[in-house]
Design an enzyme around this catalytic site. Structure first.
Site, PDB file in Angstrom:
ATOM      1  N   THR A 147     -23.016  29.973  31.712  1.00 36.37           N
ATOM      2  CA  THR A 147     -22.053  31.086  31.877  1.00 36.37           C
ATOM      3  C   THR A 147     -22.547  32.223  30.967  1.00 36.37           C
ATOM      4  O   THR A 147     -23.413  32.982  31.368  1.00 36.37           O
ATOM      5  CB  THR A 147     -20.612  30.660  31.530  1.00 36.37           C
ATOM      6  OG1 THR A 147     -20.592  30.103  30.221  1.00 36.37           O
ATOM      7  CG2 THR A 147     -20.091  29.656  32.541  1.00 36.37           C
ATOM      8  N   LYS A 169     -24.161  23.024  28.866  1.00 32.48           N
ATOM      9  CA  LYS A 169     -23.842  24.460  28.834  1.00 32.48           C
ATOM     10  C   LYS A 169     -22.691  24.648  27.860  1.00 32.48           C
ATOM     11  O   LYS A 169     -21.872  23.746  27.655  1.00 32.48           O
ATOM     12  CB  LYS A 169     -23.488  24.991  30.225  1.00 32.48           C
ATOM     13  CG  LYS A 169     -22.154  24.624  30.799  1.00 32.48           C
ATOM     14  CD  LYS A 169     -20.919  25.297  30.309  1.00 32.48           C
ATOM     15  CE  LYS A 169     -21.032  26.784  30.136  1.00 32.48           C
ATOM     16  NZ  LYS A 169     -19.698  27.295  29.615  1.00 32.48           N
ATOM     17  N   THR A 180     -16.401  23.446  23.947  1.00 35.53           N
ATOM     18  CA  THR A 180     -16.309  23.826  25.358  1.00 35.53           C
ATOM     19  C   THR A 180     -17.637  23.676  25.980  1.00 35.53           C
ATOM     20  O   THR A 180     -18.525  24.488  25.767  1.00 35.53           O
ATOM     21  CB  THR A 180     -15.988  25.301  25.528  1.00 35.53           C
ATOM     22  OG1 THR A 180     -14.748  25.501  24.945  1.00 35.53           O
ATOM     23  CG2 THR A 180     -15.918  25.665  26.995  1.00 35.53           C
ATOM     24  N   GLU A 260     -21.771  32.475  21.291  1.00 38.84           N
ATOM     25  CA  GLU A 260     -21.549  33.886  21.636  1.00 38.84           C
ATOM     26  C   GLU A 260     -21.573  34.806  20.414  1.00 38.84           C
ATOM     27  O   GLU A 260     -20.782  34.655  19.496  1.00 38.84           O
ATOM     28  CB  GLU A 260     -20.206  34.046  22.344  1.00 38.84           C
ATOM     29  CG  GLU A 260     -20.255  33.534  23.770  1.00 38.84           C
ATOM     30  CD  GLU A 260     -18.897  33.555  24.446  1.00 38.84           C
ATOM     31  OE1 GLU A 260     -17.890  33.767  23.763  1.00 38.84           O
ATOM     32  OE2 GLU A 260     -18.869  33.349  25.672  1.00 38.84           O
ATOM     33  N   ASN A 379     -16.144  38.998  23.774  1.00 40.31           N
ATOM     34  CA  ASN A 379     -14.911  38.349  24.203  1.00 40.31           C
ATOM     35  C   ASN A 379     -13.740  39.296  24.401  1.00 40.31           C
ATOM     36  O   ASN A 379     -12.636  38.866  24.695  1.00 40.31           O
ATOM     37  CB  ASN A 379     -14.539  37.238  23.221  1.00 40.31           C
ATOM     38  CG  ASN A 379     -15.474  36.066  23.369  1.00 40.31           C
ATOM     39  OD1 ASN A 379     -15.510  35.432  24.419  1.00 40.31           O
ATOM     40  ND2 ASN A 379     -16.268  35.812  22.348  1.00 40.31           N
ATOM     41  N   SER A 384     -13.123  36.030  30.368  1.00 33.16           N
ATOM     42  CA  SER A 384     -14.048  34.900  30.484  1.00 33.16           C
ATOM     43  C   SER A 384     -13.288  33.607  30.216  1.00 33.16           C
ATOM     44  O   SER A 384     -12.188  33.619  29.737  1.00 33.16           O
ATOM     45  CB  SER A 384     -15.207  35.049  29.513  1.00 33.16           C
ATOM     46  OG  SER A 384     -14.751  34.943  28.197  1.00 33.16           O
TER      47      SER A 384
END
Lengths: 384, 384
Positions: A147, A169, A180, A260, A379, A384
């Site tokens: 993603t 992932k 996650t 991220e 974010n 997302s």
């Protein structure tokens, strides 16, 4: 090498049109046997996506023929229709892979919560993916589940004549129980479902469960381990568990390295704890302290923020006996000023924090990331 | 109006040279009686700054003559020397305010953890502050306790012939039990220590304890309530408690409005909870979700992140019955897609999230802030 490193597996990754970008978004992993044993570990979030609810049921049978994974939509908080969509996905995969029932097909999804999946694209995509299945398809499968990941993640370990491989992932919403993530591990070792389950739970407890990128727990976390038995070898349980743990640790480290917006990977080791639970509780509290995460981003060895994070826990400790090292410099000794903080070199991506509770001999390692303006941008700029 | 709104109090705020900037950094609040009753609530962090340990002892006596507050240094994690410094501060104040003992002087500090206070500047400053004491000194005192606060915070309430006033500082490290803050409240009502304590605990439980700017709990939180009795009026306990609650709620709201780097104030109301504890647990989990805080910053009504935060709690709820409104638009109904998210207008600073657990009739409100690049900058660019 990914999920096709082990014999008996084929995989594919294709672009089904689920993602608006047109990038790869559908992966298929098939266990061609002779054994089709499987184990799974799922999110402990009580709000679970439809594919998690479905796959939990499938795993109860201890047998999985294939896994369908999609990016571009989490199919979470999508109501009864969402569950029907997951069911239809498994049914279609069973049709395409003739000779199997939907009850043996696990499904995993990742992407935005609360959006129905475009089934008119996903269902035909399963046929396309099945036609592309290959013993060399592991990398493509790993690419299709990305993603916001900037790189795909794979790992391999094993022993004499047998292999454990895997793909993962995950780049945000990484927090214990689980991070996650979607992870599929495969092995050609001949191992039955209960032994797979034991090895997988043991491995996730000290790897994926101790990764805490941003304190946020997902609705979709899924870690599957499939065994084909194609190597015709049954390793000792401890040796097998060690290989599974190695692959999980490798993938977990890759998740943190690609979190991220992160600029630092923070290895938090809590030592001198009275119990392992205390060590984990303290490690997580440190890992989730936004002020400390900002300080690490700014290369500021702000040990006061470590102490204030420890102070919010129920772990056994005496404030006047706490010691903290940052990159091996003991900047806090006995709850007060220790070595000169100017000695701490924080230029590198990996930062090591050691918190010594001075209460016992238990320890635990938690991995976290710093908090950056890029994390905020990534974010806040899009759903997302 | 601040701490000198109530009769019987004088205050001062001066620059003692503790802060390198040369700005105001030392405040003194004196209760001139006739009564000197007091109550206090302190951080629940187990790592407590020296002034907190000191003032907890002082408050056990139920009597406080004066409070010395400094910014520019928290005197936390400073070992035995730190405690001696706090003691010396109280001793000096007792000397300067002749006729009182150090055991009646509360001390509060705020600033960087792990740094010894410059006592060569602080101690003479107490004399300077005492010389500047005035019935109009409340504003100056409020200015002197600022750290990263952009504005000073004061509030006033009261009844027939009596007043409750107060000042607060705090702009980050704001999280329950308590928000990182120093607060001094004063009243001229004639109230004894036990009644002050009851009113203060009741007020903080639903105000300061429900402010969660960044999930980080301080080592220095201190909220004091001093009563002079100078009005010669003893209000009913409920009326008095209500005034204390009003001042606390006002100050708590100001803290959120000035939180470091924030661009949004988020009012999280949890309704339909089985118990108030459930409502508070769910509210805090939502308040601390970094992904949601980023989404709010980006004016993205990302209700999926609200649900995933609810899912990490132990509160009673059924995922398929959860409802979520953002700015009064019920974007999530029955755990799934509700009204069109495009209807949500998020242009204004205040954002209201309502989470309905559909389990009972209990409710709670938690205030939080968004997570911004400015927060990261402010907390990574310097030690604080």
């Amino acid at each position: 090498m990914s999920v096709t490193a082990a014999k008996g597996f084929t995989a594919a990754g294709i672009a089904a049109g689920i993602k608006e970008s047109g990038g790869p978004d559908l992966a298929l992993v098939v266990n061609n046997g002779p054994r089709r044993a499987a184990a799974g570990v799922f999110t402990s979030n009580r709000v679970k996506a439809a594919p998690v609810l479905w796959s939990e049921q499938v795993l109860r049978g201890g047998e999985v023929t294939a896994v369908v994974l999609n990016s571009g939509g989490a199919n979470a908080c999508t109501g009864p229709k969402g569950f029907q969509d997951t069911h239809a996905t498994a049914e279609r995969a069973a049709e395409v892979l003739t000779g199997h029932s939907a009850g043996e097909i696990a499904v995993a999804s990742t992407g935005l919560i609360g959006l129905p999946l475009p089934m008119d694209k996903l269902l035909p995509g399963i046929g396309t993916a099945a036609a592309a299945l290959s013993e060399h398809g592991g990398e493509r499968a790993a690419l299709a589940i990305k993603t916001t990941d900037t790189v795909h993640k794979t790992a391999v370990a094993g022993g004499e004549g047998w292999t454990v491989g895997g793909m993962a992932k995950g780049a945000g919403m990484l927090a214990p129980g689980l991070a996650t993530m979607l992870v599929v591990l495969t092995t050609d070792a001949d191992v039955e479902a209960p032994a797979l389950d034991a090895a997988l739970r043991d491995a996730t407890r000290t790897t994926f469960d101790r990764v805490d990128s941003d304190g946020c727990m997902s609705t979709n976390d899924t870690v599957l381990l499939l065994a084909s038995g194609a190597a015709g070898v049954t390793p000792g349980q401890e040796e097998f568990a060690e290989a599974v743990r190695t692959v999980c640790a490798d993938l977990a480290r890759q998740l943190i390295g690609d979190a991220e917006g992160s600029s630092k990977d923070i290895r938090i080791e809590v030592v001198g704890a009275a119990t392992e639970d205390d060590a984990v509780e303290v490690g997580r509290s440190i890992a989730r302290n936004n002020l400390l995460k900002c300080a690490i981003h700014g290369e500021d060895p702000n040990w006061g923020r470590v102490l204030s994070a420890i102070g919010t826990t129920k772990a056994a400790f005496d404030p006047d006996r706490l010691n903290v090292a940052i990159n091996d410099v003991w900047v806090c000794r006995n709850g007060s000023v220790g070595e000169d903080r100017e000695l701490v070199d924080m230029r590198y991506r990996e930062v090591r924090i050691t918190a010594d509770l001075a209460e016992g001999s238990e320890a635990a390692v938690i991995w976290a990331n710093d908090l950056t303006a890029e994390y905020v941008h990534e974010n806040s700029a899009y759903s997302s």
